[in-house]
Design a protein around this motif. Structure first.
Motif, PDB file in Angstrom:
ATOM      1  N   CYS A   1      -4.107   0.344  -2.903  1.00  0.00           N
ATOM      2  CA  CYS A   1      -3.176  -0.349  -3.802  1.00  0.00           C
ATOM      3  C   CYS A   1      -3.591  -0.207  -5.257  1.00  0.00           C
ATOM      4  CB  CYS A   1      -3.073  -1.821  -3.421  1.00  0.00           C
ATOM      5  SG  CYS A   1      -2.348  -2.129  -1.796  1.00  0.00           S
ATOM      6  N   VAL A   2      -4.846  -0.527  -5.539  1.00  0.00           N
ATOM      7  CA  VAL A   2      -5.335  -0.484  -6.916  1.00  0.00           C
ATOM      8  C   VAL A   2      -5.429   0.957  -7.414  1.00  0.00           C
ATOM      9  CG1 VAL A   2      -7.284  -1.001  -8.434  1.00  0.00           C
ATOM     10  CG2 VAL A   2      -6.603  -2.648  -6.676  1.00  0.00           C
ATOM     11  N   GLY A   3      -5.980   1.836  -6.587  1.00  0.00           N
ATOM     12  CA  GLY A   3      -6.187   3.220  -7.006  1.00  0.00           C
ATOM     13  C   GLY A   3      -4.897   3.934  -7.349  1.00  0.00           C
ATOM     14  N   PHE A   4      -3.907   3.853  -6.473  1.00  0.00           N
ATOM     15  CA  PHE A   4      -2.663   4.579  -6.726  1.00  0.00           C
ATOM     16  C   PHE A   4      -1.807   3.906  -7.795  1.00  0.00           C
ATOM     17  CE2 PHE A   4      -3.684   6.570  -2.625  1.00  0.00           C
ATOM     18  CZ  PHE A   4      -3.453   7.899  -2.970  1.00  0.00           C
ATOM     19  N   THR A   5      -1.945   2.605  -7.963  1.00  0.00           N
ATOM     20  CA  THR A   5      -1.237   1.937  -9.064  1.00  0.00           C
ATOM     21  C   THR A   5      -1.804   2.398 -10.403  1.00  0.00           C
ATOM     22  OG1 THR A   5      -0.775  -0.016  -7.711  1.00  0.00           O
ATOM     23  CG2 THR A   5      -0.635  -0.278 -10.095  1.00  0.00           C
ATOM     24  N   LEU A   6      -3.113   2.450 -10.514  1.00  0.00           N
ATOM     25  CA  LEU A   6      -3.747   2.934 -11.744  1.00  0.00           C
ATOM     26  C   LEU A   6      -3.404   4.403 -11.990  1.00  0.00           C
ATOM     27  CD1 LEU A   6      -7.287   1.277 -11.508  1.00  0.00           C
ATOM     28  CD2 LEU A   6      -5.372   0.604 -12.980  1.00  0.00           C
ATOM     29  N   LEU A   7      -3.353   5.182 -10.918  1.00  0.00           N
ATOM     30  CA  LEU A   7      -2.991   6.595 -11.052  1.00  0.00           C
ATOM     31  C   LEU A   7      -1.571   6.734 -11.584  1.00  0.00           C
ATOM     32  CD1 LEU A   7      -3.616   9.582 -10.600  1.00  0.00           C
ATOM     33  CD2 LEU A   7      -2.845   9.311  -8.228  1.00  0.00           C
ATOM     34  N   ALA A   8      -0.655   5.909 -11.078  1.00  0.00           N
ATOM     35  CA  ALA A   8       0.733   5.958 -11.536  1.00  0.00           C
ATOM     36  C   ALA A   8       0.843   5.579 -13.010  1.00  0.00           C
ATOM     37  CB  ALA A   8       1.599   5.027 -10.686  1.00  0.00           C
ATOM     38  N   ILE A   9       0.111   4.542 -13.411  1.00  0.00           N
ATOM     39  CA  ILE A   9       0.131   4.113 -14.818  1.00  0.00           C
ATOM     40  C   ILE A   9      -0.406   5.219 -15.714  1.00  0.00           C
ATOM     41  CG2 ILE A   9      -0.863   2.496 -16.489  1.00  0.00           C
ATOM     42  CD1 ILE A   9      -0.875   0.406 -14.203  1.00  0.00           C
ATOM     43  N   ASN A  10      -1.519   5.805 -15.309  1.00  0.00           N
ATOM     44  CA  ASN A  10      -2.124   6.878 -16.105  1.00  0.00           C
ATOM     45  C   ASN A  10      -1.212   8.097 -16.167  1.00  0.00           C
ATOM     46  OD1 ASN A  10      -4.588   8.061 -17.471  1.00  0.00           O
ATOM     47  ND2 ASN A  10      -4.390   9.481 -15.756  1.00  0.00           N
ATOM     48  N   ARG A  11      -0.563   8.406 -15.052  1.00  0.00           N
ATOM     49  CA  ARG A  11       0.335   9.560 -15.021  1.00  0.00           C
ATOM     50  C   ARG A  11       1.550   9.343 -15.910  1.00  0.00           C
ATOM     51  NH1 ARG A  11       0.447  14.954 -14.433  1.00  0.00           N
ATOM     52  NH2 ARG A  11       2.369  15.676 -13.427  1.00  0.00           N
TER      53      ARG A  11
ATOM     54  N   ALA B   1       0.824  -1.210   0.000  1.00  0.00           N
ATOM     55  CA  ALA B   1       0.000   0.000   0.000  1.00  0.00           C
ATOM     56  C   ALA B   1       0.860   1.263   0.000  1.00  0.00           C
ATOM     57  CB  ALA B   1      -0.924  -0.011   1.219  1.00  0.00           C
ATOM     58  N   TYR B   2       1.860   1.308   0.874  1.00  0.00           N
ATOM     59  CA  TYR B   2       2.732   2.478   0.929  1.00  0.00           C
ATOM     60  C   TYR B   2       3.502   2.658  -0.385  1.00  0.00           C
ATOM     61  CZ  TYR B   2       2.325   3.538   5.960  1.00  0.00           C
ATOM     62  OH  TYR B   2       1.880   3.927   7.204  1.00  0.00           O
ATOM     63  N   SER B   3       3.983   1.569  -0.945  1.00  0.00           N
ATOM     64  CA  SER B   3       4.770   1.658  -2.182  1.00  0.00           C
ATOM     65  C   SER B   3       3.927   2.192  -3.333  1.00  0.00           C
ATOM     66  CB  SER B   3       5.355   0.288  -2.540  1.00  0.00           C
ATOM     67  OG  SER B   3       6.268  -0.151  -1.560  1.00  0.00           O
ATOM     68  N   ALA B   4       2.683   1.726  -3.429  1.00  0.00           N
ATOM     69  CA  ALA B   4       1.787   2.226  -4.479  1.00  0.00           C
ATOM     70  C   ALA B   4       1.567   3.724  -4.299  1.00  0.00           C
ATOM     71  CB  ALA B   4       0.459   1.473  -4.435  1.00  0.00           C
ATOM     72  N   LEU B   5       1.350   4.146  -3.055  1.00  0.00           N
ATOM     73  CA  LEU B   5       1.131   5.564  -2.763  1.00  0.00           C
ATOM     74  C   LEU B   5       2.342   6.407  -3.118  1.00  0.00           C
ATOM     75  CD1 LEU B   5      -0.339   7.965  -1.419  1.00  0.00           C
ATOM     76  CD2 LEU B   5       0.527   7.133   0.787  1.00  0.00           C
ATOM     77  N   PHE B   6       3.520   5.991  -2.684  1.00  0.00           N
ATOM     78  CA  PHE B   6       4.710   6.807  -2.887  1.00  0.00           C
ATOM     79  C   PHE B   6       5.222   6.736  -4.323  1.00  0.00           C
ATOM     80  CE2 PHE B   6       5.393   5.931   1.855  1.00  0.00           C
ATOM     81  CZ  PHE B   6       4.689   7.074   2.204  1.00  0.00           C
ATOM     82  N   LEU B   7       4.999   5.628  -5.001  1.00  0.00           N
ATOM     83  CA  LEU B   7       5.358   5.557  -6.417  1.00  0.00           C
ATOM     84  C   LEU B   7       4.518   6.533  -7.220  1.00  0.00           C
ATOM     85  CD1 LEU B   7       6.826   4.301  -8.818  1.00  0.00           C
ATOM     86  CD2 LEU B   7       5.125   2.470  -8.830  1.00  0.00           C
ATOM     87  N   ALA B   8       3.221   6.579  -6.925  1.00  0.00           N
ATOM     88  CA  ALA B   8       2.343   7.540  -7.601  1.00  0.00           C
ATOM     89  C   ALA B   8       2.768   8.970  -7.276  1.00  0.00           C
ATOM     90  CB  ALA B   8       0.888   7.301  -7.196  1.00  0.00           C
ATOM     91  N   ALA B   9       3.146   9.207  -6.020  1.00  0.00           N
ATOM     92  CA  ALA B   9       3.569  10.551  -5.617  1.00  0.00           C
ATOM     93  C   ALA B   9       4.803  11.006  -6.387  1.00  0.00           C
ATOM     94  CB  ALA B   9       3.849  10.575  -4.112  1.00  0.00           C
ATOM     95  N   SER B  10       5.706  10.057  -6.693  1.00  0.00           N
ATOM     96  CA  SER B  10       6.924  10.416  -7.429  1.00  0.00           C
ATOM     97  C   SER B  10       6.626  10.856  -8.849  1.00  0.00           C
ATOM     98  CB  SER B  10       7.901   9.237  -7.444  1.00  0.00           C
ATOM     99  OG  SER B  10       7.426   8.184  -8.269  1.00  0.00           O
ATOM    100  N   LEU B  11       5.440  10.498  -9.351  1.00  0.00           N
ATOM    101  CA  LEU B  11       5.037  10.896 -10.697  1.00  0.00           C
ATOM    102  C   LEU B  11       4.131  12.125 -10.693  1.00  0.00           C
ATOM    103  CD1 LEU B  11       4.285   7.350 -12.144  1.00  0.00           C
ATOM    104  CD2 LEU B  11       6.180   8.845 -12.803  1.00  0.00           C
ATOM    105  N   LEU B  12       3.643  12.481  -9.515  1.00  0.00           N
ATOM    106  CA  LEU B  12       2.712  13.607  -9.405  1.00  0.00           C
ATOM    107  C   LEU B  12       3.387  14.905  -9.014  1.00  0.00           C
ATOM    108  CD1 LEU B  12      -0.234  11.818  -7.553  1.00  0.00           C
ATOM    109  CD2 LEU B  12      -0.216  12.566  -9.940  1.00  0.00           C
TER     110      LEU B  12
END
Length: 236
Positions: A215-225, A139-150
């Motif tokens: 997990c799912v939400g931020f992973t999809l956000l990272a992919i879209n970003r 969960a944390y990794s999905a959140l912070f990976l998305a943050a690195s792209l935002l």
């Protein structure tokens, strides 16, 4: 995808950033060993060491260092260009990097938490903490990976979430715990190994559902970003 995993792991373990993962887990084990060796009751040292340090500091901080580094470091130094020029779909870039982040975080945190849980109570508690920490690592990794792209300052954003939202507000305003990964992990660990050393107001069903959504939400956000990035590494 295996190639992306290998490149990501090599880059992660080859950077000095990886050395930052070692002190906190070692501190967790040292404190547990000293407390047990000095005969301090587990009720006294268990909550501050297992929860206050292990789940509230070691897990999110390690996940922050790794999660923002597996892709964010490539954006900072410009090597993301090589990734973006490959014909791979963006999800085949994000998922391997997320897998490396989760694996590295879980390995760095689950083993020390298992040892601390074993010293505090039992093998069952150690295993419960290790499993729950591994779920939290995802969960944390999905959140912070998305943050690195935002944002260009993902570490700062991550620290605000960990220290202000989870650390400060989570201890003062009970309702904020519903949006706290830390409390999802505590609820799961307490379900796997019921003990008075772990306390949270978040129920297991809520923790399970929210963990999946994060997990799912931020992973999809990272992919879209990542899809919005041009070859130059800038967003279009």
């Amino acid at each position: 995808m295996s190639t992306v995993c290998w490149i990501t792991a090599r880059g992660l373990f080859g950077r000095r950033r990886f050395l930052l993962l070692l002190p906190l887990p070692l501190l967790l084990v040292v404190l547990a060993v000293l407390s047990r060796g000095l005969g301090v009751p587990a009720d006294s040292w268990g909550p501050p060491v297992l929860v206050g340090l292990g789940l509230a500091v070691v897990l999110p901080v390690v996940a922050l260092i790794v999660g923002t580094g597996v892709l964010g470091a490539e954006i900072d130094d410009g090597t993301v260009v090589h990734v973006l020029t490959t014909p791979l779909p963006r999800w085949q870039i994000v998922l391997p990097k997320l897998a490396v982040a989760v694996g590295a975080t879980a390995a760095a945190v689950a083993v020390p938490l298992f040892a601390a849980g074993l010293l505090a109570d039992s093998v069952r508690l150690g295993l419960g903490l290790a499993v729950a920490a591994s779920v939290g690592a995802l969960a944390y990794s999905a959140l912070f990976l998305a943050a690195s792209l935002l944002t260009r300052r993902p570490v700062l954003l991550g620290l605000v979430y960990v220290l202000i939202w989870e650390g400060l507000l989570g201890n003062v305003v009970t309702g904020t715990r519903v949006l706290s990964i830390q409390h999802y992990v505590i609820a799961l660990a307490d379900r796997l190994a019921p003990t008075n050393l772990l306390e949270t107001t978040v129920s297991v069903p809520v923790a399970a559902v929210m963990t999946v959504l994060v997990c799912v939400g931020f992973t999809l956000l990272a992919i879209n970003r990542l899809r919005s990035f041009s070859v130059a590494g800038e967003t279009s």
